[in-house]
Design a protein around this motif. Structure first.
Motif, mmCIF file in Angstrom:
data_model
loop_
_atom_site.group_PDB
_atom_site.id
_atom_site.type_symbol
_atom_site.label_atom_id
_atom_site.label_comp_id
_atom_site.label_asym_id
_atom_site.label_seq_id
_atom_site.Cartn_x
_atom_site.Cartn_y
_atom_site.Cartn_z
ATOM 1 N N SER A 48 1.156 14.817 36.046
ATOM 2 C CA SER A 48 -0.273 14.599 36.180
ATOM 3 C C SER A 48 -0.981 15.914 36.437
ATOM 4 O O SER A 48 -0.378 16.887 36.900
ATOM 5 C CB SER A 48 -0.535 13.659 37.376
ATOM 6 O OG SER A 48 -1.912 13.643 37.693
ATOM 7 N N GLY A 49 -2.272 15.913 36.163
ATOM 8 C CA GLY A 49 -3.112 17.044 36.531
ATOM 9 C C GLY A 49 -3.775 16.759 37.866
ATOM 10 O O GLY A 49 -3.273 15.954 38.666
ATOM 11 N N GLY A 50 -4.909 17.421 38.108
ATOM 12 C CA GLY A 50 -5.634 17.204 39.348
ATOM 13 C C GLY A 50 -5.190 18.176 40.438
ATOM 14 O O GLY A 50 -4.351 19.048 40.228
ATOM 15 N N SER A 51 -5.739 17.980 41.629
ATOM 16 C CA SER A 51 -5.479 18.915 42.733
ATOM 17 C C SER A 51 -4.375 18.449 43.670
ATOM 18 O O SER A 51 -3.653 19.258 44.252
ATOM 19 C CB SER A 51 -6.773 19.122 43.539
ATOM 20 O OG SER A 51 -7.257 17.859 43.988
ATOM 21 N N THR A 52 -4.213 17.125 43.824
ATOM 22 C CA THR A 52 -3.166 16.633 44.739
ATOM 23 C C THR A 52 -1.779 17.139 44.369
ATOM 24 O O THR A 52 -1.010 17.589 45.230
ATOM 25 C CB THR A 52 -3.182 15.094 44.799
ATOM 26 O OG1 THR A 52 -4.470 14.656 45.216
ATOM 27 C CG2 THR A 52 -2.117 14.557 45.748
ATOM 28 N N ASP A 79 -2.114 13.535 30.745
ATOM 29 C CA ASP A 79 -3.437 13.732 30.148
ATOM 30 C C ASP A 79 -3.771 15.212 30.178
ATOM 31 O O ASP A 79 -3.063 16.024 30.777
ATOM 32 C CB ASP A 79 -4.509 12.906 30.866
ATOM 33 C CG ASP A 79 -4.773 13.368 32.295
ATOM 34 O OD1 ASP A 79 -5.850 13.047 32.810
ATOM 35 O OD2 ASP A 79 -3.905 14.024 32.893
ATOM 36 N N ARG A 81 -7.398 17.972 29.727
ATOM 37 C CA ARG A 81 -8.811 18.162 29.432
ATOM 38 C C ARG A 81 -8.914 18.874 28.090
ATOM 39 O O ARG A 81 -8.006 19.613 27.678
ATOM 40 C CB ARG A 81 -9.447 19.004 30.532
ATOM 41 C CG ARG A 81 -9.591 18.264 31.878
ATOM 42 C CD ARG A 81 -8.295 18.298 32.678
ATOM 43 N NE ARG A 81 -8.398 17.650 33.980
ATOM 44 C CZ ARG A 81 -8.821 18.254 35.082
ATOM 45 N NH1 ARG A 81 -9.261 19.491 35.005
ATOM 46 N NH2 ARG A 81 -8.866 17.615 36.231
ATOM 47 N N ASN A 91 -4.956 21.120 32.739
ATOM 48 C CA ASN A 91 -3.832 20.589 33.520
ATOM 49 C C ASN A 91 -2.560 21.385 33.221
ATOM 50 O O ASN A 91 -1.741 21.639 34.108
ATOM 51 C CB ASN A 91 -3.613 19.103 33.219
ATOM 52 C CG ASN A 91 -4.696 18.227 33.813
ATOM 53 O OD1 ASN A 91 -5.372 18.626 34.764
ATOM 54 N ND2 ASN A 91 -4.868 17.054 33.245
ATOM 55 N N GLY A 141 -1.734 10.481 39.202
ATOM 56 C CA GLY A 141 -2.608 10.562 40.362
ATOM 57 C C GLY A 141 -3.515 9.345 40.361
ATOM 58 O O GLY A 141 -3.420 8.472 39.488
ATOM 59 N N LEU A 142 -4.384 9.274 41.355
ATOM 60 C CA LEU A 142 -5.341 8.169 41.442
ATOM 61 C C LEU A 142 -6.695 8.737 41.834
ATOM 62 O O LEU A 142 -6.817 9.431 42.855
ATOM 63 C CB LEU A 142 -4.884 7.146 42.509
ATOM 64 C CG LEU A 142 -5.753 5.889 42.644
ATOM 65 C CD1 LEU A 142 -5.583 4.975 41.421
ATOM 66 C CD2 LEU A 142 -5.385 5.121 43.939
ATOM 67 N N GLY A 143 -7.688 8.474 41.018
ATOM 68 C CA GLY A 143 -9.032 8.927 41.358
ATOM 69 C C GLY A 143 -9.679 8.006 42.372
ATOM 70 O O GLY A 143 -9.257 6.857 42.549
ATOM 71 N N HIS A 147 -9.252 5.504 38.716
ATOM 72 C CA HIS A 147 -8.680 5.931 37.429
ATOM 73 C C HIS A 147 -7.308 6.555 37.638
ATOM 74 O O HIS A 147 -6.959 7.031 38.720
ATOM 75 C CB HIS A 147 -9.625 6.892 36.692
ATOM 76 C CG HIS A 147 -9.582 8.315 37.144
ATOM 77 N ND1 HIS A 147 -10.507 8.851 38.016
ATOM 78 C CD2 HIS A 147 -8.744 9.326 36.812
ATOM 79 C CE1 HIS A 147 -10.225 10.130 38.203
ATOM 80 N NE2 HIS A 147 -9.171 10.443 37.492
ATOM 81 N N THR A 148 -6.528 6.565 36.549
ATOM 82 C CA THR A 148 -5.264 7.280 36.537
ATOM 83 C C THR A 148 -5.082 7.906 35.161
ATOM 84 O O THR A 148 -5.623 7.384 34.181
ATOM 85 C CB THR A 148 -4.079 6.360 36.897
ATOM 86 O OG1 THR A 148 -2.914 7.150 37.186
ATOM 87 C CG2 THR A 148 -3.768 5.374 35.781
ATOM 88 N N ALA A 149 -4.362 9.006 35.083
ATOM 89 C CA ALA A 149 -4.373 9.838 33.876
ATOM 90 C C ALA A 149 -5.862 10.037 33.536
ATOM 91 O O ALA A 149 -6.657 10.350 34.419
ATOM 92 C CB ALA A 149 -3.564 9.208 32.755
ATOM 93 N N ARG A 177 -11.232 14.364 27.104
ATOM 94 C CA ARG A 177 -9.805 14.488 27.428
ATOM 95 C C ARG A 177 -8.930 13.818 26.382
ATOM 96 O O ARG A 177 -9.398 13.029 25.572
ATOM 97 C CB ARG A 177 -9.538 13.814 28.790
ATOM 98 C CG ARG A 177 -10.213 14.475 29.980
ATOM 99 C CD ARG A 177 -10.775 13.458 30.959
ATOM 100 N NE ARG A 177 -11.301 14.087 32.164
ATOM 101 C CZ ARG A 177 -10.626 14.163 33.327
ATOM 102 N NH1 ARG A 177 -9.410 13.670 33.415
ATOM 103 N NH2 ARG A 177 -11.163 14.741 34.384
ATOM 104 N N LYS A 200 -9.616 8.245 48.870
ATOM 105 C CA LYS A 200 -8.848 7.385 47.945
ATOM 106 C C LYS A 200 -8.515 6.027 48.572
ATOM 107 O O LYS A 200 -7.851 5.186 47.958
ATOM 108 C CB LYS A 200 -7.542 8.076 47.567
ATOM 109 C CG LYS A 200 -7.678 9.489 47.003
ATOM 110 C CD LYS A 200 -8.348 9.485 45.640
ATOM 111 C CE LYS A 200 -8.490 10.891 45.125
ATOM 112 N NZ LYS A 200 -7.218 11.489 44.689
HETATM 113 C C1 6PG Z 1 -6.804 14.870 35.867
HETATM 114 C C2 6PG Z 1 -5.745 13.917 36.346
HETATM 115 C C3 6PG Z 1 -6.396 12.775 37.044
HETATM 116 C C4 6PG Z 1 -6.057 12.929 38.510
HETATM 117 C C5 6PG Z 1 -6.960 12.090 39.377
HETATM 118 C C6 6PG Z 1 -6.703 12.389 40.855
HETATM 119 O O1 6PG Z 1 -6.771 15.305 34.713
HETATM 120 O O2 6PG Z 1 -7.650 15.201 36.711
HETATM 121 O O3 6PG Z 1 -4.894 13.531 35.401
HETATM 122 O O4 6PG Z 1 -6.014 11.498 36.640
HETATM 123 O O5 6PG Z 1 -4.709 12.553 38.719
HETATM 124 O O6 6PG Z 1 -8.308 12.417 39.051
HETATM 125 O O7 6PG Z 1 -6.977 13.757 41.032
HETATM 126 P P1 6PG Z 1 -6.721 14.455 42.462
HETATM 127 O O8 6PG Z 1 -5.274 14.280 42.720
HETATM 128 O O9 6PG Z 1 -7.113 15.864 42.237
HETATM 129 O O10 6PG Z 1 -7.582 13.732 43.445
#
Ligand code: 6PG
Length: 242
Positions: A48-52, A79, A81, A91, A141-143, A147-149, A177, A200
């Motif tokens: 996954s991407g994101g910051s977590t 996923d 961007r 990502n 991850g989970l927004g 959302h996920t992915a 994306r 979250k």
């Molecule tokens: C992305 C991720 C997205 C991410 C969630 C949670 O491209 O940003 O794939 O699905 O997992 O938005 O993001 P955080 O972990 O940064 O809160």
């Protein structure tokens, strides 16, 4: 556990104190990857991407240092961007900096989504062609919106049953994306969702134990998998459990 059974199996939730979250999550991912490689020659790992995940990926490099393991891991992405691979929003760039540059993996084993391509549907189809039928381990991850992915609440990609990768428009001003679709999540042998932070808490409670409505909370698609959450993200769950 068979993947069919996994569709209805209850979530495997671990709630972790914030200061132990990164190390515990990295340790668990390492154990799951080693578990796959104990039973089969290769492991298809989608990230996954994101910051977590960033600090978790950095710690995972320490947990899995050896070429003997990385030579057997094929890295994919859930996923991406629609930006060049060296863009700060990419990502792939995040995963490269946090993990791939710190482990002995052959670049030929890393399969990024080509988010930079102008023809996004062609880029999605190119990725579909190399994505395994069933991922061994899919990290998500989970927004805060559930959302996920890049499957966002109410998004058209949530109704997809045939295509396995689609171009999508991010909500609001978010970047366009490429994303895996629900079949890829449902077919994965194991999903692991990484969730941290009090923002979250509502989304996690809906994802784990709310009425099953993935069109509203796409994270529910991974409900039967492994969930690693810190205590802040699990606050509403803890409340429900009392
Ligand atoms: C992305 C991720 C997205 C991410 C969630 C949670 O491209 O940003 O794939 O699905 O997992 O938005 O993001 P955080 O972990 O940064 O809160």
């Amino acid at each position: 556990m068979s993947w069919q059974a996994r569709r209805t199996a209850p979530p495997d939730l671990s709630v972790i104190e914030p200061d132990a979250f990164v190390s515990s999550a990295a340790r668990r991912l390492s154990l799951e990857i080693r578990g796959v490689l104990d039973t089969q020659e290769r492991c298809s790992l989608a990230l996954s991407g994101g910051s977590t995940p960033r600090p978790i990926y950095r710690r995972l490099a320490d947990e899995l240092p050896g070429r003997d393991l990385w030579s057997r891991i094929d890295v994919f992405f859930g996923d991406e961007r629609c930006v060049p691979p060296d863009d700060p929003a990419s990502n792939y760039r995040m995963v490269k900096e946090a993990l791939l540059d710190r482990v002995p993996i052959d670049p030929a084993q890393v399969h990024r989504m080509e988010g930079e391509r102008t023809d996004r549907d062609a880029a999605a189809r190119t990725y579909e062609a190399i994505l395994p039928d069933r991922l061994d381990l899919l990290v998500l991850g989970l927004g805060a919106d559930g959302h996920t992915a890049s499957l966002f609440p109410g998004g058209p990609a949530l109704a997809e049953t045939r295509r396995r990768v689609l171009p999508v428009r991010g909500p609001g001003a978010q970047l366009d994306r490429l994303t895996i679709t629900p079949p890829v999540i449902l077919d994965a042998r194991l999903t692991c969702v990484l969730v941290a932070g009090g923002d979250k808490a509502d989304a996690l409670a809906r994802a784990i134990s709310g009425p099953f409505a993935p069109e509203d909370t796409p994270g529910q698609l991974a409900r039967s998998g492994l969930w690693l959450a810190d205590t802040a993200a699990a606050a509403r769950l803890e409340a429900r459990r009392r």
